[in-house]
Scaffold this motif. Structure first.
Motif, mmCIF file in Angstrom:
data_model
loop_
_atom_site.group_PDB
_atom_site.id
_atom_site.type_symbol
_atom_site.label_atom_id
_atom_site.label_comp_id
_atom_site.label_asym_id
_atom_site.label_seq_id
_atom_site.Cartn_x
_atom_site.Cartn_y
_atom_site.Cartn_z
ATOM 1 N N THR A 116 -63.514 -14.003 -53.214
ATOM 2 C CA THR A 116 -63.102 -15.224 -53.913
ATOM 3 C C THR A 116 -64.336 -15.910 -54.502
ATOM 4 O OG1 THR A 116 -63.239 -16.467 -51.832
ATOM 5 C CG2 THR A 116 -61.077 -15.579 -52.422
ATOM 6 N N GLY A 117 -65.161 -15.102 -55.172
ATOM 7 C CA GLY A 117 -66.456 -15.597 -55.618
ATOM 8 C C GLY A 117 -67.493 -15.419 -54.529
ATOM 9 N N GLY A 118 -67.070 -14.913 -53.415
ATOM 10 C CA GLY A 118 -67.869 -14.613 -52.233
ATOM 11 C C GLY A 118 -66.952 -13.898 -51.252
ATOM 12 N N LEU A 119 -67.524 -13.266 -50.267
ATOM 13 C CA LEU A 119 -66.737 -12.490 -49.318
ATOM 14 C C LEU A 119 -66.207 -13.378 -48.205
ATOM 15 C CD1 LEU A 119 -66.075 -9.420 -49.047
ATOM 16 C CD2 LEU A 119 -67.956 -9.302 -47.385
ATOM 17 N N LYS A 120 -64.925 -13.226 -47.844
ATOM 18 C CA LYS A 120 -64.345 -13.993 -46.753
ATOM 19 C C LYS A 120 -63.374 -13.133 -45.966
ATOM 20 C CE LYS A 120 -61.154 -17.034 -47.181
ATOM 21 N NZ LYS A 120 -60.047 -16.354 -46.433
ATOM 22 N N VAL A 121 -63.185 -13.496 -44.692
ATOM 23 C CA VAL A 121 -62.211 -12.831 -43.843
ATOM 24 C C VAL A 121 -61.002 -13.741 -43.691
ATOM 25 C CG1 VAL A 121 -63.206 -13.767 -41.685
ATOM 26 C CG2 VAL A 121 -61.881 -11.650 -41.627
ATOM 27 N N GLY A 122 -59.829 -13.153 -43.544
ATOM 28 C CA GLY A 122 -58.626 -13.956 -43.396
ATOM 29 C C GLY A 122 -57.531 -13.210 -42.663
ATOM 30 N N ALA A 153 -54.087 -11.301 -34.219
ATOM 31 C CA ALA A 153 -54.842 -11.310 -35.475
ATOM 32 C C ALA A 153 -55.873 -12.430 -35.466
ATOM 33 C CB ALA A 153 -53.895 -11.472 -36.652
ATOM 34 N N GLY A 154 -55.491 -13.571 -34.879
ATOM 35 C CA GLY A 154 -56.419 -14.692 -34.790
ATOM 36 C C GLY A 154 -57.633 -14.367 -33.944
ATOM 37 N N LEU A 155 -57.420 -13.614 -32.858
ATOM 38 C CA LEU A 155 -58.548 -13.215 -32.009
ATOM 39 C C LEU A 155 -59.513 -12.304 -32.767
ATOM 40 C CD1 LEU A 155 -56.834 -12.486 -28.567
ATOM 41 C CD2 LEU A 155 -57.951 -14.594 -29.327
ATOM 42 N N VAL A 156 -58.949 -11.386 -33.561
ATOM 43 C CA VAL A 156 -59.793 -10.499 -34.370
ATOM 44 C C VAL A 156 -60.569 -11.318 -35.402
ATOM 45 C CG1 VAL A 156 -59.812 -8.587 -36.015
ATOM 46 C CG2 VAL A 156 -58.257 -8.514 -34.046
ATOM 47 N N GLU A 157 -59.889 -12.264 -36.044
ATOM 48 C CA GLU A 157 -60.552 -13.092 -37.051
ATOM 49 C C GLU A 157 -61.679 -13.924 -36.436
ATOM 50 O OE1 GLU A 157 -59.311 -16.178 -40.607
ATOM 51 O OE2 GLU A 157 -58.451 -16.468 -38.616
ATOM 52 N N VAL A 158 -61.423 -14.504 -35.261
ATOM 53 C CA VAL A 158 -62.461 -15.297 -34.590
ATOM 54 C C VAL A 158 -63.720 -14.461 -34.376
ATOM 55 C CG1 VAL A 158 -63.094 -16.349 -32.379
ATOM 56 C CG2 VAL A 158 -60.944 -16.966 -33.469
ATOM 57 N N GLU A 159 -63.535 -13.210 -33.985
ATOM 58 C CA GLU A 159 -64.680 -12.329 -33.764
ATOM 59 C C GLU A 159 -65.399 -12.041 -35.083
ATOM 60 O OE1 GLU A 159 -67.160 -10.725 -31.068
ATOM 61 O OE2 GLU A 159 -65.286 -11.763 -30.598
ATOM 62 N N LYS A 161 -65.459 -13.851 -37.751
ATOM 63 C CA LYS A 161 -66.084 -15.037 -38.331
ATOM 64 C C LYS A 161 -67.542 -15.186 -37.888
ATOM 65 C CE LYS A 161 -62.867 -18.148 -37.303
ATOM 66 N NZ LYS A 161 -62.139 -19.456 -37.297
ATOM 67 N N LYS A 162 -67.935 -14.384 -36.924
ATOM 68 C CA LYS A 162 -69.340 -14.387 -36.513
ATOM 69 C C LYS A 162 -70.240 -13.711 -37.546
ATOM 70 C CE LYS A 162 -68.082 -14.259 -31.602
ATOM 71 N NZ LYS A 162 -68.106 -13.445 -30.350
ATOM 72 N N LYS A 167 -63.944 -19.343 -45.241
ATOM 73 C CA LYS A 167 -63.487 -20.373 -46.174
ATOM 74 C C LYS A 167 -63.776 -19.936 -47.613
ATOM 75 C CE LYS A 167 -62.350 -23.581 -43.085
ATOM 76 N NZ LYS A 167 -62.576 -22.805 -41.857
ATOM 77 N N THR A 168 -62.932 -20.412 -48.527
ATOM 78 C CA THR A 168 -63.137 -20.155 -49.948
ATOM 79 C C THR A 168 -63.899 -21.314 -50.573
ATOM 80 O OG1 THR A 168 -61.106 -18.839 -50.153
ATOM 81 C CG2 THR A 168 -61.988 -19.813 -52.176
ATOM 82 N N ALA A 169 -64.994 -21.027 -51.243
ATOM 83 C CA ALA A 169 -65.707 -22.049 -52.019
ATOM 84 C C ALA A 169 -65.004 -22.146 -53.371
ATOM 85 C CB ALA A 169 -67.176 -21.659 -52.180
ATOM 86 N N TRP A 170 -64.200 -23.190 -53.547
ATOM 87 C CA TRP A 170 -63.307 -23.235 -54.710
ATOM 88 C C TRP A 170 -64.058 -23.266 -56.041
ATOM 89 C CZ3 TRP A 170 -63.466 -27.330 -58.080
ATOM 90 C CH2 TRP A 170 -64.025 -28.523 -57.630
#
Length: 268
Positions: A116-122, A153-159, A161-162, A167-170
């Motif tokens: 999204t203009g940069g890499l993000k996990v979701g 899925a949230g547990l995987v995302e939390v890991e 996010k390290k 977040k998307t930089a709009w």
């Protein structure tokens, strides 16, 4: 045309992998095909009235993305795990609405990487692809893995996010015109390697890269977001739609989803 704003919807005129959203907005007086208005002048006027998008009652203040306070604290669409999947407790039989949870939390979820203009996990439910990516303004996405429910899925995302942003930089998203980064799939492999052996329940996904092509005829180097409560009305030539943003020739942008519940008059 008058009506209460809710997030923009779209029809995919592409295919499952190469996605081309054609945007629309449903108002009280009918559906507006927004993609057909690109290149034309439009106006958006706030009528100084707010209505809850759940119960419809008039309210001075909106919470979340368009709820009155009583709905905000009780409806499942505003539950805490919407923003933080790792807090979901539906798998324990605890939820504001268990039937809603069965359809939206206790179902297969994907953990993904998006550009999204940069890499993000979701994280997103299986039936929210490609909607989630389009709403975020992602131009490329790849599924990392799938899990049996939202909590997992949230547990995987939390890991993850390290090592990845979540977040998307709009501003970057709206001004970005880059092609697929050459190391996009390398980052997916890095993600799988990072969560391997950490006692998380997931199944890796194949290396399919999804692309989203938005109806944009002009990108600005700089954009300025406006709030209808402050400016009351905006008008100008619509030059694109990306994510939940209308993009005007002047560089002004407006996030429609963030204005859910606002009663407006749209002219074109």
């Amino acid at each position: 045309m008058k009506g209460v704003l809710t997030k923009m919807g779209f029809t995919n005129t592409g295919n499952d992998v190469s996605i081309s959203p054609e945007y629309f907005l449903d108002l009280d007086s009918g559906r507006v095909n927004l993609s057909e208005l690109i290149g034309k002048g439009i106006g958006l006027k706030y009528l100084n009235i707010n209505r809850c998008i759940h119960c419809g009652r008039e309210t001075k203040k909106l919470f979340g993305q368009g709820f009155c306070y009583p709905c905000f604290i009780k409806v499942p669409e505003a539950e805490e795990c919407v923003l933080r999947p790792e807090l979901c407790r539906a798998h324990e039989g605890i939820a504001r609405d268990l039937e809603f949870a069965k359809a939206n939390c206790l179902v297969q979820h994907y953990v993904y990487l998006a550009w999204t203009g940069g890499l993000k996990v979701g994280v997103t439910r299986y039936h929210q692809i490609p909607t989630r990516w389009v709403d975020q303004g992602a131009t490329f996405a790849v599924k990392i893995c799938h899990t049996p429910n939202r909590y997992t899925a949230g547990l995987v995302e939390v890991e993850l996010k390290k090592i990845f942003a979540d977040k998307t930089a709009w501003q970057r998203m709206l001004t970005d015109s880059s092609e697929l980064p050459p190391d996009f799939l390398t980052h997916k492999a890095k993600a799988l390697e990072f969560i391997n052996g950490k006692n998380l329940s997931y199944i890796p996904e194949s290396d399919v890269v999804y692309r989203v092509s938005y109806p944009v005829i002009q990108l600005s180097d700089k954009v300025r977001s406006v709030n209808l409560e402050k400016v009351n009305a905006i008008e100008g030539k619509l030059v694109g739609i990306k994510g939940q943003y209308l993009i005007f020739e002047s560089g002004i942008v407006i996030n429609i989803r963030n204005h859910s519940g606002y009663l407006v008059d749209i002219s074109f």
